[in-house]
Design a protein around this motif. Structure first.
Motif, PDB file in Angstrom:
ATOM      1  N   ARG A  79       0.829  -1.206   0.000  1.00  0.00           N
ATOM      2  CA  ARG A  79       0.000   0.000   0.000  1.00  0.00           C
ATOM      3  C   ARG A  79       0.862   1.254   0.000  1.00  0.00           C
ATOM      4  O   ARG A  79       0.414   2.318  -0.441  1.00  0.00           O
ATOM      5  CB  ARG A  79      -0.923  -0.008   1.220  1.00  0.00           C
ATOM      6  N   TRP A  80       2.110   1.140   0.481  1.00  0.00           N
ATOM      7  CA  TRP A  80       2.988   2.313   0.513  1.00  0.00           C
ATOM      8  C   TRP A  80       3.405   2.742  -0.885  1.00  0.00           C
ATOM      9  O   TRP A  80       3.909   3.857  -1.065  1.00  0.00           O
ATOM     10  CB  TRP A  80       4.226   2.017   1.360  1.00  0.00           C
ATOM     11  N   LEU A  81       3.170   1.875  -1.878  1.00  0.00           N
ATOM     12  CA  LEU A  81       3.450   2.298  -3.255  1.00  0.00           C
ATOM     13  C   LEU A  81       2.527   3.446  -3.684  1.00  0.00           C
ATOM     14  O   LEU A  81       2.842   4.176  -4.627  1.00  0.00           O
ATOM     15  CB  LEU A  81       3.280   1.110  -4.211  1.00  0.00           C
ATOM     16  N   GLN A  82       1.396   3.579  -2.985  1.00  0.00           N
ATOM     17  CA  GLN A  82       0.470   4.658  -3.320  1.00  0.00           C
ATOM     18  C   GLN A  82       0.916   6.007  -2.761  1.00  0.00           C
ATOM     19  O   GLN A  82       0.421   7.046  -3.197  1.00  0.00           O
ATOM     20  CB  GLN A  82      -0.924   4.351  -2.782  1.00  0.00           C
ATOM     21  N   ALA A  83       1.820   5.994  -1.787  1.00  0.00           N
ATOM     22  CA  ALA A  83       2.223   7.251  -1.152  1.00  0.00           C
ATOM     23  C   ALA A  83       2.751   8.275  -2.164  1.00  0.00           C
ATOM     24  O   ALA A  83       2.365   9.451  -2.112  1.00  0.00           O
ATOM     25  CB  ALA A  83       3.261   6.981  -0.060  1.00  0.00           C
ATOM     26  N   PRO A  84       3.634   7.875  -3.134  1.00  0.00           N
ATOM     27  CA  PRO A  84       4.081   8.878  -4.115  1.00  0.00           C
ATOM     28  C   PRO A  84       2.942   9.462  -4.947  1.00  0.00           C
ATOM     29  O   PRO A  84       3.027  10.612  -5.391  1.00  0.00           O
ATOM     30  CB  PRO A  84       5.060   8.087  -5.000  1.00  0.00           C
ATOM     31  N   LEU A  85       1.873   8.681  -5.155  1.00  0.00           N
ATOM     32  CA  LEU A  85       0.739   9.201  -5.915  1.00  0.00           C
ATOM     33  C   LEU A  85       0.095  10.379  -5.183  1.00  0.00           C
ATOM     34  O   LEU A  85      -0.285  11.381  -5.798  1.00  0.00           O
ATOM     35  CB  LEU A  85      -0.295   8.097  -6.142  1.00  0.00           C
ATOM     36  N   TYR A  86      -0.033  10.265  -3.862  1.00  0.00           N
ATOM     37  CA  TYR A  86      -0.640  11.346  -3.092  1.00  0.00           C
ATOM     38  C   TYR A  86       0.277  12.566  -3.044  1.00  0.00           C
ATOM     39  O   TYR A  86      -0.196  13.706  -3.036  1.00  0.00           O
ATOM     40  CB  TYR A  86      -0.984  10.858  -1.686  1.00  0.00           C
ATOM     41  N   PHE A  87       1.604  12.346  -3.006  1.00  0.00           N
ATOM     42  CA  PHE A  87       2.515  13.480  -3.070  1.00  0.00           C
ATOM     43  C   PHE A  87       2.444  14.146  -4.445  1.00  0.00           C
ATOM     44  O   PHE A  87       2.620  15.364  -4.574  1.00  0.00           O
ATOM     45  CB  PHE A  87       3.939  13.030  -2.764  1.00  0.00           C
ATOM     46  N   GLY A  88       2.174  13.342  -5.485  1.00  0.00           N
ATOM     47  CA  GLY A  88       1.948  13.928  -6.804  1.00  0.00           C
ATOM     48  C   GLY A  88       0.723  14.813  -6.830  1.00  0.00           C
ATOM     49  O   GLY A  88       0.720  15.883  -7.461  1.00  0.00           O
ATOM     50  N   LEU A  89      -0.333  14.399  -6.112  1.00  0.00           N
ATOM     51  CA  LEU A  89      -1.529  15.232  -6.023  1.00  0.00           C
ATOM     52  C   LEU A  89      -1.250  16.519  -5.243  1.00  0.00           C
ATOM     53  O   LEU A  89      -1.861  17.557  -5.509  1.00  0.00           O
ATOM     54  CB  LEU A  89      -2.666  14.455  -5.366  1.00  0.00           C
ATOM     55  N   VAL A  90      -0.339  16.438  -4.269  1.00  0.00           N
ATOM     56  CA  VAL A  90       0.058  17.658  -3.558  1.00  0.00           C
ATOM     57  C   VAL A  90       0.703  18.645  -4.533  1.00  0.00           C
ATOM     58  O   VAL A  90       0.450  19.859  -4.495  1.00  0.00           O
ATOM     59  CB  VAL A  90       1.025  17.321  -2.404  1.00  0.00           C
ATOM     60  N   ALA A  91       1.556  18.123  -5.456  1.00  0.00           N
ATOM     61  CA  ALA A  91       2.154  18.982  -6.480  1.00  0.00           C
ATOM     62  C   ALA A  91       1.073  19.579  -7.386  1.00  0.00           C
ATOM     63  O   ALA A  91       1.139  20.758  -7.762  1.00  0.00           O
ATOM     64  CB  ALA A  91       3.158  18.183  -7.308  1.00  0.00           C
ATOM     65  N   ALA A  92       0.060  18.771  -7.721  1.00  0.00           N
ATOM     66  CA  ALA A  92      -1.050  19.293  -8.528  1.00  0.00           C
ATOM     67  C   ALA A  92      -1.800  20.386  -7.776  1.00  0.00           C
ATOM     68  O   ALA A  92      -2.274  21.361  -8.382  1.00  0.00           O
ATOM     69  CB  ALA A  92      -2.007  18.153  -8.891  1.00  0.00           C
TER      70      ALA A  92
END
Length: 409
Positions: free
Chosen positions: A23-36
């Motif tokens: 599930r920690w593989l999803q963590a970079p996705l949420y940081f990408g949304l922070v950049a968005a």
């Protein structure tokens, strides 16, 4: 050898933990949304700067201003949608954020799950679609009939989808809760129940067997708790006491003490908010699905004495195990004789390392011999304080502060 032959689970357990860790593989996705989110912040201020310039130079018509403001609203609503996905999705699918007790925590985050998150996202999308459709109607002279028609159809489709999703989420959540309750209480054998994690609240077998499949609702738990009034931790005036450990109370608001079967003792003069904090923890525990009972020390004494006189004290103590948290308010306001002190000792000893007590008192534990006569006071304090969070509150009475001026006159 018998233990080895009966425990074939380590390989599958290791595989399960490994899969769960992905599930920690999803963590970079949420940081990408922070950049968005940062991109939308830039877009917002860019649109705002353009609007201000055109207004200052007199090139902004009323229609342009309305459309520009709707664009700003649109950007903000999409940013809100991103926040819900980032915070709610991370909390649900990756790891607990642990903001319980924070005064700025959104209400929906305290009970977030996949159903709640989907409904929140659906309603947010409907809101964004409404703004887009309003923009089209405001600029109707530059919008084709074909675009208006399809914009309206798409918006209605979003509304219908959100309504269907909200309707389905209720039965799905109820089904999940029933399955959880049946799996936890209804069909577990005695050995399986003995192997449950220590974090679960202790419930005796006879109490578990008597429960219904449907767990009580939050409102039912709050009514059954017997609170004198419903106080929230967020409503506590933390600026009034002269001395007050805010960090400890915030940590207690996470309710980890309930899972660890620890106690909480609020010590301070009358009127400093001890009962408010105790009730606030109790309300928070009810909202988290725990059973809570509130009563003053005098009321608990009468209840235990009645059970003793009826010859069912042991049954009464066992029945109280069904409640994860017992709140004993106003210890010290009324002295007790040796017999009543013995009843309180049995209550504390019975719940020791098994369930939680929240106690409010106007005297330090070292002076409880002034409240409870007899030799049981020291043994009572020893068990109560062994696994306890002690919160000292110093200050003047909040109630007397309000009438102080009148008394002074």
């Amino acid at each position: 050898m018998q233990a080895i032959s009966r425990d074939p689970s380590p390989p599958s357990t290791t595989l399960g933990y490994a899969l769960f860790a992905t599930r920690w593989l999803q963590a970079p996705l949420y940081f990408g949304l922070v950049a968005a989110q940062g991109v939308y912040v830039y877009k917002f201020f860019n649109e705002l700067w353009t609007l201000v310039l055109r207004c200052v130079t007199g090139r902004a018509t009323e229609t342009y201003v309305m459309l520009a403001v709707l664009k700003l609203v649109d950007v903000v609503m999409i940013a809100n949608l991103l926040i819900m996905v980032i915070v709610g999705g991370y909390e649900t699918f990756v790891s607990r954020i642990g903001l319980q007790g924070h005064r700025d925590q959104p209400e929906w985050l305290s009970h977030v799950n996949s159903n709640v998150l989907k409904v929140k996202l659906a309603t947010a999308i409907v809101g964004i679609s409404s703004v887009h459709l309003l923009q089209m109607f405001v600029d109707v002279h530059h919008t084709s009939r074909h675009a208006l028609l399809w914009g309206t159809v798409i918006h209605m489709a979003f509304i219908a989808s959100a309504a269907i999703l909200a309707y389905m989420s209720g039965p799905m959540a109820a089904q999940s809760e029933r399955g959880h309750q049946q799996g936890q209480h209804g069909g577990a054998s005695a050995p399986a129940a003995a192997q449950e994690p220590a974090a679960k609240v202790f419930v005796p077998a006879q109490a578990a067997a008597s429960r219904h499949d449907d767990a009580p609702s939050t409102e039912e738990r709050l009514r059954a708790a017997g609170f004198p009034s419903r106080k929230l931790l967020e409503e506590f005036d933390s600026e009034h006491p002269h001395s007050f450990d805010r960090e400890t109370v915030a940590r207690l608001g996470k309710l980890d003490f309930v899972a660890a079967h620890r106690n909480v003792v609020f010590v301070g003069p009358p009127g400093t908010g001890k009962t408010h904090l105790a009730v606030g923890l109790g309300v928070r525990a009810c909202q988290a699905g725990h059973s809570v009972r509130f009563a003053t020390a005098e009321e608990w004494a009468a209840r235990l004495a009645g059970a003793r006189d009826a010859g069912r004290l042991a049954e009464e103590l066992s029945a109280l195990d069904e409640h994860a948290v017992l709140i004993v308010d106003e210890v010290g306001y009324t002295p007790f004789d040796a017999g009543t002190a013995g009843l309180f000792f049995q209550l504390i000893a019975h719940r020791y390392e098994r369930s939680s007590l929240v106690v409010t008192t106007d005297r330090p534990l070292g002076r409880w011999d002034e409240i409870f006569g007899g030799p049981s006071a020291l043994a009572m304090v020893d068990r109560l304080a062994h696994h306890a969070e002690l919160v000292r509150i110093d200050g003047e009475s909040y109630r007397m502060r309000r009438v102080g001026g009148a008394w002074a006159d």
